[in-house]
Design a protein around this motif. Structure first.
Motif, PDB file in Angstrom:
ATOM      1  N   THR A   1       0.804  -1.303  -0.018  1.00 53.09           N
ATOM      2  CA  THR A   1       0.010   0.127   0.103  1.00 53.09           C
ATOM      3  C   THR A   1       0.845   1.284   0.055  1.00 53.09           C
ATOM      4  OG1 THR A   1      -0.141  -0.071   2.425  1.00 53.09           O
ATOM      5  CG2 THR A   1      -1.943  -1.139   1.058  1.00 53.09           C
ATOM      6  N   HIS A   2       2.035   1.030   0.561  1.00 52.88           N
ATOM      7  CA  HIS A   2       2.677   2.306   0.679  1.00 52.88           C
ATOM      8  C   HIS A   2       3.568   2.643  -0.858  1.00 52.88           C
ATOM      9  CE1 HIS A   2       3.434   2.877   5.142  1.00 52.88           C
ATOM     10  NE2 HIS A   2       2.424   2.431   5.021  1.00 52.88           N
ATOM     11  N   GLU A   3       3.486   1.669  -1.539  1.00 55.21           N
ATOM     12  CA  GLU A   3       4.038   2.014  -3.194  1.00 55.21           C
ATOM     13  C   GLU A   3       3.200   2.170  -3.771  1.00 55.21           C
ATOM     14  OE1 GLU A   3       5.508  -1.753  -4.134  1.00 55.21           O
ATOM     15  OE2 GLU A   3       7.210  -1.801  -2.238  1.00 55.21           O
ATOM     16  N   GLU A   4       1.760   2.235  -3.671  1.00 57.79           N
ATOM     17  CA  GLU A   4       0.719   2.585  -4.641  1.00 57.79           C
ATOM     18  C   GLU A   4       0.057   3.884  -4.443  1.00 57.79           C
ATOM     19  OE1 GLU A   4      -1.054  -1.873  -4.852  1.00 57.79           O
ATOM     20  OE2 GLU A   4      -1.842  -0.643  -3.140  1.00 57.79           O
ATOM     21  N   ALA A   5      -0.225   4.514  -5.622  1.00 60.05           N
ATOM     22  CA  ALA A   5      -0.545   5.914  -5.656  1.00 60.05           C
ATOM     23  C   ALA A   5      -1.872   6.310  -4.972  1.00 60.05           C
ATOM     24  CB  ALA A   5      -1.087   6.027  -7.015  1.00 60.05           C
ATOM     25  N   PRO A   6      -2.866   5.540  -4.695  1.00 61.24           N
ATOM     26  CA  PRO A   6      -3.886   6.258  -3.823  1.00 61.24           C
ATOM     27  C   PRO A   6      -3.685   6.529  -2.303  1.00 61.24           C
ATOM     28  CG  PRO A   6      -4.785   4.289  -4.705  1.00 61.24           C
ATOM     29  CD  PRO A   6      -3.295   4.244  -5.162  1.00 61.24           C
ATOM     30  N   TRP A   7      -2.635   5.860  -1.715  1.00 60.67           N
ATOM     31  CA  TRP A   7      -2.274   6.220  -0.307  1.00 60.67           C
ATOM     32  C   TRP A   7      -0.977   7.196  -0.572  1.00 60.67           C
ATOM     33  CZ3 TRP A   7       2.982   5.897   1.900  1.00 60.67           C
ATOM     34  CH2 TRP A   7       2.770   5.928   3.367  1.00 60.67           C
ATOM     35  N   THR A   8       0.000   7.086  -1.481  1.00 64.92           N
ATOM     36  CA  THR A   8       0.958   8.236  -1.712  1.00 64.92           C
ATOM     37  C   THR A   8       0.422   9.566  -1.980  1.00 64.92           C
ATOM     38  OG1 THR A   8       1.454   7.558  -4.042  1.00 64.92           O
ATOM     39  CG2 THR A   8       2.770   6.539  -2.227  1.00 64.92           C
ATOM     40  N   GLN A   9      -0.562   9.539  -2.814  1.00 66.76           N
ATOM     41  CA  GLN A   9      -1.115  10.922  -3.525  1.00 66.76           C
ATOM     42  C   GLN A   9      -1.807  11.511  -2.307  1.00 66.76           C
ATOM     43  OE1 GLN A   9      -3.167   9.701  -6.988  1.00 66.76           O
ATOM     44  NE2 GLN A   9      -1.268   9.914  -8.167  1.00 66.76           N
TER      45      GLN A   9
ATOM     46  N   GLU B   1     -12.482   7.647  -6.041  1.00 65.81           N
ATOM     47  CA  GLU B   1     -12.032   7.809  -7.403  1.00 65.81           C
ATOM     48  C   GLU B   1     -10.372   7.592  -7.580  1.00 65.81           C
ATOM     49  OE1 GLU B   1     -11.840   8.171 -11.119  1.00 65.81           O
ATOM     50  OE2 GLU B   1     -13.717   8.136 -10.212  1.00 65.81           O
ATOM     51  N   ALA B   2      -9.712   7.839  -6.752  1.00 72.50           N
ATOM     52  CA  ALA B   2      -8.227   7.548  -6.544  1.00 72.50           C
ATOM     53  C   ALA B   2      -8.054   6.051  -6.708  1.00 72.50           C
ATOM     54  CB  ALA B   2      -7.730   8.053  -5.550  1.00 72.50           C
ATOM     55  N   MET B   3      -8.632   5.319  -5.892  1.00 67.99           N
ATOM     56  CA  MET B   3      -8.592   3.971  -5.895  1.00 67.99           C
ATOM     57  C   MET B   3      -9.084   3.475  -7.128  1.00 67.99           C
ATOM     58  SD  MET B   3      -9.671   2.777  -2.291  1.00 67.99           S
ATOM     59  CE  MET B   3     -11.057   3.476  -1.664  1.00 67.99           C
ATOM     60  N   ARG B   4     -10.249   3.740  -7.654  1.00 69.70           N
ATOM     61  CA  ARG B   4     -10.900   3.153  -8.836  1.00 69.70           C
ATOM     62  C   ARG B   4      -9.587   3.492  -9.906  1.00 69.70           C
ATOM     63  NH1 ARG B   4     -15.394   5.750  -8.992  1.00 69.70           N
ATOM     64  NH2 ARG B   4     -16.604   3.762  -8.372  1.00 69.70           N
ATOM     65  N   SER B   5      -9.133   4.738 -10.283  1.00 65.01           N
ATOM     66  CA  SER B   5      -8.384   5.058 -11.194  1.00 65.01           C
ATOM     67  C   SER B   5      -7.094   4.192 -11.195  1.00 65.01           C
ATOM     68  CB  SER B   5      -7.944   6.499 -10.952  1.00 65.01           C
ATOM     69  OG  SER B   5      -7.058   6.881 -12.229  1.00 65.01           O
ATOM     70  N   TYR B   6      -6.537   4.109  -9.884  1.00 71.34           N
ATOM     71  CA  TYR B   6      -5.200   3.403  -9.831  1.00 71.34           C
ATOM     72  C   TYR B   6      -5.309   2.134 -10.236  1.00 71.34           C
ATOM     73  CZ  TYR B   6      -1.084   1.188  -8.065  1.00 71.34           C
ATOM     74  OH  TYR B   6      -0.057   0.507  -8.126  1.00 71.34           O
ATOM     75  N   TYR B   7      -6.458   1.247  -9.600  1.00 71.23           N
ATOM     76  CA  TYR B   7      -6.549  -0.079  -9.563  1.00 71.23           C
ATOM     77  C   TYR B   7      -6.864  -0.438 -11.115  1.00 71.23           C
ATOM     78  CZ  TYR B   7      -4.992  -0.272  -5.022  1.00 71.23           C
ATOM     79  OH  TYR B   7      -4.091  -0.100  -3.858  1.00 71.23           O
ATOM     80  N   SER B   8      -7.888   0.287 -11.628  1.00 76.64           N
ATOM     81  CA  SER B   8      -8.008   0.276 -13.101  1.00 76.64           C
ATOM     82  C   SER B   8      -7.085   0.245 -13.991  1.00 76.64           C
ATOM     83  CB  SER B   8      -9.297   1.277 -13.531  1.00 76.64           C
ATOM     84  OG  SER B   8     -10.398   1.082 -12.936  1.00 76.64           O
ATOM     85  N   SER B   9      -6.078   1.051 -13.529  1.00 79.98           N
ATOM     86  CA  SER B   9      -4.927   1.233 -14.519  1.00 79.98           C
ATOM     87  C   SER B   9      -4.054  -0.366 -14.458  1.00 79.98           C
ATOM     88  CB  SER B   9      -3.966   2.308 -13.943  1.00 79.98           C
ATOM     89  OG  SER B   9      -3.319   2.024 -12.882  1.00 79.98           O
TER      90      SER B   9
END
Length: 149
Positions: free
Chosen positions: A108-116, A134-142
């Protein structure tokens, strides 16, 4: 709509007792993948970018002071009765369920939703910044799109 405590109770009934860290991260991933796979949130409770990773404060209050969690008093049937929700949670558990709490936290510390959500905060700094759906949807969809290519 079920709450994060109901999702956590469903997880605990499926997997047995686990650390608070692992439970928090599994519930987080259930929400993230529900947003991607099912195009809907699994629960409405807020997720915040705490120093140790994503944390659902409502769930935290249910297990506060316990290092190993066996129940949080939720209604697991609220998930079990919903075939879409239970399939999502079961799929998350199939992938993430055997991972260690440290592995999940590091991920989780490497992933955009938490870092952003944390922005420029120094490591270990307190935060109640919200990780948006939305941050989670966008990142995990990518991640899904990358895997398909």
């Amino acid at each position: 709509m079920p709450g994060s405590i109901d999702v956590a109770e469903y997880i605990l009934q499926r997997c047995g007792s686990m650390s608070a860290t692992k439970l928090q991260k599994l519930v987080y991933y259930c929400q993230a993948w529900s947003l991607v796979w099912d195009d809907r949130p699994l629960f409405d409770d807020e997720i915040q970018a705490w120093a140790n990773g994503p944390v659902i404060p409502v769930l935290y209050r249910a297990h506060r002071g316990q290092s190993i969690i066996s129940t949080v008093g939720g209604n697991a049937d609220a998930i079990a009765r919903d075939p879409i929700a239970s399939e999502t949670v079961d799929s998350v558990l199939a992938y993430y369920g055997d991972k260690t709490p440290l592995w999940l936290s590091d991920l989780t510390h490497e992933e955009a939703p938490w870092t952003q959500a944390r922005g420029e905060l120094p490591a270990g700094a307190w935060s109640d910044h919200v990780i948006s759906n939305e941050a989670m949807r966008s990142y995990y969809s990518s991640l899904v799109r990358e895997a398909e290519n």
